[in-house]
Design an enzyme around this catalytic site. Sequence first.
Site, PDB file in Angstrom:
ATOM      1  N   ALA A   3       0.816  -1.216   0.000  1.00 28.70           N
ATOM      2  CA  ALA A   3       0.000   0.000   0.000  1.00 28.70           C
ATOM      3  C   ALA A   3       0.852   1.269   0.000  1.00 28.70           C
ATOM      4  O   ALA A   3       0.584   2.187  -0.773  1.00 28.70           O
ATOM      5  CB  ALA A   3      -0.955  -0.005   1.185  1.00 28.70           C
ATOM      6  N   GLU A   4       1.859   1.332   0.859  1.00 28.84           N
ATOM      7  CA  GLU A   4       2.723   2.513   0.842  1.00 28.84           C
ATOM      8  C   GLU A   4       4.163   2.139   1.162  1.00 28.84           C
ATOM      9  O   GLU A   4       4.428   1.227   1.961  1.00 28.84           O
ATOM     10  CB  GLU A   4       2.256   3.579   1.845  1.00 28.84           C
ATOM     11  CG  GLU A   4       1.511   4.727   1.218  1.00 28.84           C
ATOM     12  CD  GLU A   4       0.068   4.369   0.939  1.00 28.84           C
ATOM     13  OE1 GLU A   4      -0.448   4.830  -0.094  1.00 28.84           O
ATOM     14  OE2 GLU A   4      -0.511   3.629   1.731  1.00 28.84           O
ATOM     15  N   THR A   5       5.048   2.889   0.539  1.00 25.63           N
ATOM     16  CA  THR A   5       6.456   2.876   0.894  1.00 25.63           C
ATOM     17  C   THR A   5       6.801   4.278   1.381  1.00 25.63           C
ATOM     18  O   THR A   5       6.479   5.273   0.729  1.00 25.63           O
ATOM     19  CB  THR A   5       7.338   2.499  -0.308  1.00 25.63           C
ATOM     20  OG1 THR A   5       6.978   1.182  -0.749  1.00 25.63           O
ATOM     21  CG2 THR A   5       8.808   2.515   0.068  1.00 25.63           C
TER      22      THR A   5
END
Length: 270
Positions: A48-50
Site C-alpha cells: 500500500a505505501e512505501t
Amino acid sequence: MATQGIPITWVDAFTDTPFAGNPAAVCVLAEPLDEATMQSLAFELGIAETAFVTPTASRSTFGLRWFSPATEIDLCGHATLATAHALRQAGIVGGETPLTFHTRSGALVASFEGDGVISLDFPADAIAEGSLPPALAGQWSEASITFCGNTDFFSFVALDSAALVRDYQPDLAAIAAVGSKALLLTAPADPGSGDDYVLRVFGPNVGIDEDPGTGSAQCSAGPYWAKILGRDRLRARQLSPRGALLVVRPAGDRVHIAGSATTVLSGRLC
C-alpha cells in the site's frame, strides 16, 4: 543518489500481530531520492505505501514522503506509524521523544505512548455532504445508506450495518469510475463487539484495490462517528481481509490516531 545499500524495514501497522494490519516499507535515507526512483521502488515492493524518511538538523524531526505503487500520497497514517516504529527500533530515536515529520500535509507528530502504542496527530478532514455517485448506484439499497459525502481524497458512504460493510464485494471498475482517489465505506460496529465503527477503503485509482488499515481515513470517519455516537474516543475496526484496529480521538481540527506496529523483516537494497 544510488539506491544500493538503502535499508528497508517492512512493518505491519495498526496491529501487534505479524501478517495482519497494513504493511508499509520504511526506507531511511541519508539524503533525498529523486521522485522517479521512489516511485519505481514503491511499485517494485507493491504494497500500500512505501515511506521515504530523510534526516534534518534535529534528531527528532524528519522529512517524510509516501508512495503507493501508482502515485505519491499526500497523507498516510499507517506508513507514518510504521516509520516512527522503525526509527525507534533501529535506535535512531529514543523511545520517549515525540517525532515531527514534515510532509505534503504539513507537520505531523508521532508520540510513543507505551506498550508499543504510537499515537499520530493528524489534521481533521471535513466531509462535504452529497449524494451517492451515479457510478455506485445499485451497490447498496437506498434504505441502507445513511450518509454520502466527499473529502479531497475520499468518496464517503455510511451504511446502517456492519454486515453490509463486511460482506461487500467491491466493484472496482465502478469505484474507479467515481473519480475520487478512494472509497471509504463505513457503518456502526456490531453491538457487543467492543468497537464503535467499522470501515473498509478501496483505492483502485491510486493502485490499491483494498487498503488493509487506513489511518488517514480516520481524519474524516473519526469526527463523523464522534458526532453521531457522542463519544470523543472511539475504536475503529477495519474489516479488510488482514484486519486492523485503530483508536481514534477527534479534537477540533485535529484527530489523534493510535495503534501498534510490528516489524516483519528488514534488509538492504542490493
